[in-house]
Design an enzyme around this catalytic site. Structure first.
Site, PDB file in Angstrom:
ATOM      1  N   GLY A   6       1.792   5.516 -10.144  1.00  0.00           N
ATOM      2  CA  GLY A   6       1.007   4.496  -9.795  1.00  0.00           C
ATOM      3  C   GLY A   6       1.684   3.263  -9.166  1.00  0.00           C
ATOM      4  CB  THR A   7       0.732   1.820  -6.405  1.00  0.00           C
ATOM      5  OG1 THR A   7       0.444   2.939  -6.392  1.00  0.00           O
ATOM      6  CG2 THR A   7       1.577   1.325  -5.527  1.00  0.00           C
ATOM      7  CB  THR A   8      -0.668  -2.921  -6.224  1.00  0.00           C
ATOM      8  OG1 THR A   8      -0.064  -2.401  -5.208  1.00  0.00           O
ATOM      9  CG2 THR A   8      -0.310  -4.351  -6.444  1.00  0.00           C
TER      10      THR A   8
END
Length: 224
Positions: A6-8
């Site tokens: 997952g990211t931001t």
């Protein structure tokens, strides 16, 4: 072997409330593995959590933390406090430091005695209480720039929501591992509210419309 990541994610405190926002893209190497990845979770009536990093590790933590929060409520008849929840998570992460969970987490919550609380945690259990805002993931440097420029501790919740969405939107435009929509939650003394996609889209449209009006005014001034 590549794993889903997952990211931001973004968290901020304003006007006695906590705002959490995440993108929805999960990547596996250079592949977009999921366009509807869930990175925002309700842990308790007054606590929510965001994840960035290994999806499998983060989901295991969410399951464990949710179970512990329910068990605490069964034993005491009270909701676990945000500080206690963050400390418990810090201890879990630190106890696994030799085989760490590959994830960064943000915990936001509302303490009925102490007000809005925000914590960030690293994979080894390091815990920071954030008094203003925080961001995690590959798009966080971009998000931080937007937050630094627009943040005010006393801003109303509506403006805080717009700032969080602006930060996520900017990260999604510049970071290849962020994108595919936004999840949003606001935590107040009323509890956790997770926004529907339609509500988020409406706010984003308002932001875009306002931005276009500013650009038009600047263009007119230059032409004069």
């Amino acid at each position: 072997m590549d794993v889903m990541k997952g990211t931001t994610t973004v968290g901020l405190i304003c006007d006695d409330a906590v705002i959490l926002a995440t993108d929805k893209r999960a990547s596996m190497g250079n592949l977009v593995a999921d366009k509807e990845a869930k990175k925002l979770y309700k842990i308790d009536d007054y606590i929510a959590l965001t994840i960035a990093g290994s999806v499998g590790d983060a989901q295991a933590i969410v399951r464990l933390l949710t179970a512990e929060a329910k068990l605490y409520k069964m034993r005491t008849g009270k909701n676990i406090s945000p500080l206690a929840c963050a400390t418990l998570l810090s201890n879990i992460l630190h106890s696994n430091r030799y085989f760490p969970f590959l994830t960064q987490l943000i915990i936001g919550g509302y303490d009925l005695l102490e007000g809005a609380k925000l914590f960030s945690l690293d994979p080894l259990g390091g815990m920071n209480e954030e008094k203003t805002f925080t961001a995690t993931g590959s798009g966080s440097p971009i998000a931080y720039g937007v937050l630094e420029a627009g943040y005010d501790r006393d801003m109303p919740v509506e403006e805080g929501i717009k700032l969080a969405l602006k930060a996520l939107k900017s990260a999604m435009e510049r970071d290849t591992y962020s994108g595919n929509g936004i999840s949003l939650a606001v935590i107040t003394k009323e509890g956790v509210k997770i926004f529907e996609d339609e509500e988020i889209e409406k706010i984003l449209n308002e932001i875009t419309s306002k931005s276009k009006k500013k650009t038009t005014k600047r263009s007119r001034r230059k032409s004069k």
